[in-house]
Design a protein around this motif. Structure first.
Motif, PDB file in Angstrom:
ATOM      1  N   VAL A  37       0.727  -1.180  -0.078  1.00 56.91           N
ATOM      2  CA  VAL A  37      -0.079   0.116   0.064  1.00 56.91           C
ATOM      3  C   VAL A  37       0.830   1.307   0.010  1.00 56.91           C
ATOM      4  O   VAL A  37       0.401   2.204  -0.604  1.00 56.91           O
ATOM      5  CB  VAL A  37      -0.997   0.043   1.028  1.00 56.91           C
ATOM      6  N   LEU A  38       1.976   1.337   0.546  1.00 58.15           N
ATOM      7  CA  LEU A  38       2.998   2.362   0.633  1.00 58.15           C
ATOM      8  C   LEU A  38       3.743   2.413  -0.780  1.00 58.15           C
ATOM      9  O   LEU A  38       4.095   3.667  -1.312  1.00 58.15           O
ATOM     10  CB  LEU A  38       3.797   2.317   1.872  1.00 58.15           C
ATOM     11  N   GLN A  39       4.331   1.494  -1.162  1.00 60.10           N
ATOM     12  CA  GLN A  39       4.653   1.437  -2.292  1.00 60.10           C
ATOM     13  C   GLN A  39       4.057   1.811  -3.643  1.00 60.10           C
ATOM     14  O   GLN A  39       4.498   2.680  -4.443  1.00 60.10           O
ATOM     15  CB  GLN A  39       5.397  -0.042  -2.916  1.00 60.10           C
ATOM     16  N   ARG A  40       2.584   1.597  -3.582  1.00 63.40           N
ATOM     17  CA  ARG A  40       1.627   2.153  -4.537  1.00 63.40           C
ATOM     18  C   ARG A  40       1.600   3.902  -4.347  1.00 63.40           C
ATOM     19  O   ARG A  40       1.142   4.163  -5.533  1.00 63.40           O
ATOM     20  CB  ARG A  40       0.333   1.246  -4.497  1.00 63.40           C
ATOM     21  N   LYS A  41       2.000   4.178  -3.136  1.00 58.38           N
ATOM     22  CA  LYS A  41       1.886   5.793  -3.163  1.00 58.38           C
ATOM     23  C   LYS A  41       3.206   6.353  -3.429  1.00 58.38           C
ATOM     24  O   LYS A  41       3.434   7.457  -3.340  1.00 58.38           O
ATOM     25  CB  LYS A  41       1.525   6.017  -1.522  1.00 58.38           C
ATOM     26  N   GLY A  42       4.179   5.554  -3.966  1.00 58.01           N
ATOM     27  CA  GLY A  42       5.499   5.957  -4.356  1.00 58.01           C
ATOM     28  C   GLY A  42       6.322   6.073  -3.225  1.00 58.01           C
ATOM     29  O   GLY A  42       7.480   6.878  -3.647  1.00 58.01           O
ATOM     30  N   LEU A  43       6.086   5.886  -2.178  1.00 55.30           N
ATOM     31  CA  LEU A  43       7.156   5.901  -1.131  1.00 55.30           C
ATOM     32  C   LEU A  43       8.112   4.757  -1.084  1.00 55.30           C
ATOM     33  O   LEU A  43       8.157   3.633  -1.388  1.00 55.30           O
ATOM     34  CB  LEU A  43       6.611   5.657   0.419  1.00 55.30           C
ATOM     35  N   PHE A  44       9.339   5.180  -0.536  1.00 49.96           N
ATOM     36  CA  PHE A  44      10.583   4.351  -0.517  1.00 49.96           C
ATOM     37  C   PHE A  44      11.104   3.536  -1.407  1.00 49.96           C
ATOM     38  O   PHE A  44      11.646   2.389  -1.420  1.00 49.96           O
ATOM     39  CB  PHE A  44      10.029   3.355   0.809  1.00 49.96           C
ATOM     40  N   GLU A  45      10.865   4.201  -2.718  1.00 49.29           N
ATOM     41  CA  GLU A  45      11.727   3.569  -3.886  1.00 49.29           C
ATOM     42  C   GLU A  45      13.015   3.484  -3.798  1.00 49.29           C
ATOM     43  O   GLU A  45      13.755   4.211  -3.396  1.00 49.29           O
ATOM     44  CB  GLU A  45      11.147   4.686  -5.054  1.00 49.29           C
ATOM     45  N   SER A  46      13.430   2.187  -4.029  1.00 45.69           N
ATOM     46  CA  SER A  46      14.901   1.767  -4.033  1.00 45.69           C
ATOM     47  C   SER A  46      15.595   1.751  -2.654  1.00 45.69           C
ATOM     48  O   SER A  46      16.664   1.641  -2.566  1.00 45.69           O
ATOM     49  CB  SER A  46      15.597   2.585  -5.094  1.00 45.69           C
ATOM     50  N   GLU A  47      14.814   1.925  -1.702  1.00 46.59           N
ATOM     51  CA  GLU A  47      15.379   1.957  -0.187  1.00 46.59           C
ATOM     52  C   GLU A  47      15.409   0.660   0.405  1.00 46.59           C
ATOM     53  O   GLU A  47      14.665   0.029   0.147  1.00 46.59           O
ATOM     54  CB  GLU A  47      14.339   2.904   0.791  1.00 46.59           C
ATOM     55  N   SER A  48      16.474   0.559   1.188  1.00 44.45           N
ATOM     56  CA  SER A  48      16.437  -0.746   1.516  1.00 44.45           C
ATOM     57  C   SER A  48      16.934  -0.892   3.220  1.00 44.45           C
ATOM     58  O   SER A  48      17.821   0.016   3.557  1.00 44.45           O
ATOM     59  CB  SER A  48      17.937  -1.667   0.712  1.00 44.45           C
ATOM     60  N   TYR A  49      16.360  -1.577   3.875  1.00 40.96           N
ATOM     61  CA  TYR A  49      16.666  -1.597   5.500  1.00 40.96           C
ATOM     62  C   TYR A  49      17.086  -3.167   5.826  1.00 40.96           C
ATOM     63  O   TYR A  49      16.344  -3.739   6.286  1.00 40.96           O
ATOM     64  CB  TYR A  49      15.697  -1.054   6.222  1.00 40.96           C
ATOM     65  N   PRO A  50      18.194  -3.629   5.552  1.00 41.75           N
ATOM     66  CA  PRO A  50      18.649  -5.059   5.731  1.00 41.75           C
ATOM     67  C   PRO A  50      18.303  -5.575   7.019  1.00 41.75           C
ATOM     68  O   PRO A  50      18.010  -7.012   7.092  1.00 41.75           O
ATOM     69  CB  PRO A  50      20.045  -5.053   5.434  1.00 41.75           C
ATOM     70  N   VAL A  51      18.463  -4.960   7.864  1.00 45.90           N
ATOM     71  CA  VAL A  51      18.000  -5.590   9.582  1.00 45.90           C
ATOM     72  C   VAL A  51      16.384  -5.957   9.567  1.00 45.90           C
ATOM     73  O   VAL A  51      16.066  -7.043   9.989  1.00 45.90           O
ATOM     74  CB  VAL A  51      18.668  -4.665  10.449  1.00 45.90           C
ATOM     75  N   ALA A  52      15.841  -4.981   9.096  1.00 48.48           N
ATOM     76  CA  ALA A  52      14.376  -5.015   9.370  1.00 48.48           C
ATOM     77  C   ALA A  52      14.030  -6.078   8.145  1.00 48.48           C
ATOM     78  O   ALA A  52      12.913  -6.754   8.668  1.00 48.48           O
ATOM     79  CB  ALA A  52      13.572  -3.824   8.901  1.00 48.48           C
ATOM     80  N   GLU A  53      14.318  -6.179   7.124  1.00 48.02           N
ATOM     81  CA  GLU A  53      13.917  -7.383   6.164  1.00 48.02           C
ATOM     82  C   GLU A  53      14.429  -8.584   6.720  1.00 48.02           C
ATOM     83  O   GLU A  53      13.724  -9.623   6.595  1.00 48.02           O
ATOM     84  CB  GLU A  53      15.006  -6.873   4.730  1.00 48.02           C
ATOM     85  N   ARG A  54      15.804  -8.783   7.388  1.00 43.73           N
ATOM     86  CA  ARG A  54      16.019  -9.850   7.886  1.00 43.73           C
ATOM     87  C   ARG A  54      15.142 -10.544   9.067  1.00 43.73           C
ATOM     88  O   ARG A  54      14.658 -11.522   9.030  1.00 43.73           O
ATOM     89  CB  ARG A  54      17.233  -9.923   8.549  1.00 43.73           C
ATOM     90  N   LEU A  55      14.791  -9.505   9.872  1.00 44.19           N
ATOM     91  CA  LEU A  55      13.754  -9.715  11.044  1.00 44.19           C
ATOM     92  C   LEU A  55      12.508 -10.255  10.658  1.00 44.19           C
ATOM     93  O   LEU A  55      11.856 -11.103  11.133  1.00 44.19           O
ATOM     94  CB  LEU A  55      13.790  -8.488  11.958  1.00 44.19           C
ATOM     95  N   TYR A  56      11.991  -9.512   9.663  1.00 47.77           N
ATOM     96  CA  TYR A  56      10.658 -10.060   8.791  1.00 47.77           C
ATOM     97  C   TYR A  56      10.636 -11.620   8.383  1.00 47.77           C
ATOM     98  O   TYR A  56       9.977 -12.311   8.649  1.00 47.77           O
ATOM     99  CB  TYR A  56      10.112  -9.168   8.063  1.00 47.77           C
ATOM    100  N   THR A  57      11.985 -11.794   7.667  1.00 45.78           N
ATOM    101  CA  THR A  57      11.860 -13.043   6.829  1.00 45.78           C
ATOM    102  C   THR A  57      12.521 -14.042   7.628  1.00 45.78           C
ATOM    103  O   THR A  57      11.961 -15.323   7.526  1.00 45.78           O
ATOM    104  CB  THR A  57      12.699 -12.926   5.303  1.00 45.78           C
ATOM    105  N   ARG A  58      13.132 -13.872   8.742  1.00 48.43           N
ATOM    106  CA  ARG A  58      13.787 -14.722   9.779  1.00 48.43           C
ATOM    107  C   ARG A  58      12.910 -15.030  11.042  1.00 48.43           C
ATOM    108  O   ARG A  58      13.545 -15.775  11.894  1.00 48.43           O
ATOM    109  CB  ARG A  58      15.100 -14.733   9.741  1.00 48.43           C
TER     110      ARG A  58
END
Length: 373
Positions: free
Chosen positions: A325-346
């Motif tokens: 829903v936030l990506q469709r609003k054009g937010l955070f394009e090409s942004e990466s937050y690797p620790v948050a991503e790891r916490l979510y997937t793992r």
């Protein structure tokens, strides 16, 4: 012990809850006008060392009111963690402001305070602090940053009932602080929340916003748009009974965390919650597990296998920059937050509600060991 499965949360409602709810029913005071609302507000504010408590219908509503009361709107920026629930960002976006994210600390799972100052611009109006899962954010350096740049602090303490930072109650630090009383919290009202403040005007604004911005002398003439965010007397009665036992609940939660630590700490390639930092002991709102990268199993697969054994689980938060829903609003394009991503997937958490019996916890430990050993 349940024969069908162990849910991820079971509340504990064996104090004065029934007595206070019957008092509401017998008196006829069931709406937000009833006396338990004020009693709960005053008692909770005192517990958190605040001058004002404004009870609302849920924790999301508390955040919405806080953002609106601070006048955050178009052109403003608000810094907040990438790893949090979407409630934190919703009103920022609806108000036309821009959310600015920071990654998580890999050890505490909270927002990495070291990244905050680099994200400040001339448009920054506020920092939203979100204490995650049982440990508070390191507040001293963050408050110094906010003071140095003249920024408001919204402190989301939804998961921090009874927790302290260097001996001070969590929820006592923000210009506005918020709590949730969802059934999985240490204090529950079923659904409910609260905004807390020391500033009289901010508190009055929040009271007005929760009640459709009715005016004292011209009730149905409105100068401002608000919401109906009111908490009922029934909810407040439940909350007051829960609050009476908060210290007991904290002991119970920490004992539960210690039992999990003892049973699971020898499992290979997993990260368990940090027991303590220099500024706080973990209050174990939930008990999380993060799978090591060397495992070929991700959180989704681990939860699937635990579900097959009758063990309820819940995934960690999906990072804000990954939200469709936030990506469709054009937010955070090409942004990466690797620790948050790891916490979510793992990451995921296992049953840790106040109503969890010891035999049930032993069964959870056995199942987790079977899946992850």
């Amino acid at each position: 012990m349940s024969t069908t499965g162990i849910p991820v949360n079971t509340p504990l409602l064996d104090g004065n809850e029934r007595k206070y709810l019957l008092e509401c029913i017998e008196s006829g005071w069931i709406s937000s006008e009833g006396p338990f609302v004020r009693r709960f507000e005053e008692s909770f504010a005192e517990r958190v060392d605040r001058h004002h408590g404004v009870a609302v219908c849920n924790g999301t509503a508390a955040l919405d009111a806080a953002v609106e009361a601070l006048g955050i709107g178009a052109g403003d920026e608000v810094i907040l963690p990438a790893f949090t629930i979407i409630s934190c960002i919703a009103q920022i976006v609806r108000a036309g402001a821009t959310p600015v994210l920071v990654d998580s600390d890999p050890v505490t799972w909270n927002m990495d305070v070291r990244e905050v100052e680099a994200r400040i611009t001339p448009r920054t109006r506020a920092i939203m602090v979100v204490h995650i899962y049982g440990l508070p954010v390191d507040m001293d350096p963050l408050l110094k940053i906010a003071a140095r740049h003249g920024l408001a602090v919204i402190e989301d303490a939804a998961q921090m009932h009874g927790q302290t930072y260097k001996g001070r109650p969590c929820g006592s630090f923000g210009d506005l602080s918020t709590f949730s009383f969802y059934p999985n919290k240490h204090v529950t009202t079923g659904e409910g929340g609260m905004v807390l403040a020391n500033d009289d005007k901010l508190a009055d604004d929040c009271r007005s916003l929760r009640n459709l911005c009715f005016q004292p002398h011209k009730r149905f003439v409105h100068e401002r748009l608000g919401w109906n965010l009111r908490m009922t007397n029934l909810q407040a009665a439940l909350g007051l009974a829960q609050l009476e036992r908060l210290d007991e609940f904290l002991v119970r939660k920490r004992r539960m965390g210690a039992r999990y630590d003892a049973a699971l700490s020898t499992l290979p390639a997993i990260q368990l919650p940090l027991v303590e930092t220099s500024y706080a002991r973990n209050a174990y709102w939930v008990y999380g597990i993060v799978l090591g990268e060397e495992r070929d199993m991700d959180a989704e697969e681990a939860m699937r296998q635990l579900a097959a054994r009758g063990i309820g689980t819940r995934p960690f938060f999906c990072p804000m920059h990954w939200q469709p829903v936030l990506q469709r609003k054009g937010l955070f394009e090409s942004e990466s937050y690797p620790v948050a991503e790891r916490l979510y997937t793992r990451g995921f958490y296992i049953p840790s509600g106040l109503g969890l019996a010891k035999a049930e916890q032993d069964r959870v430990c056995e199942a987790v060991t079977e899946v992850l050993a």
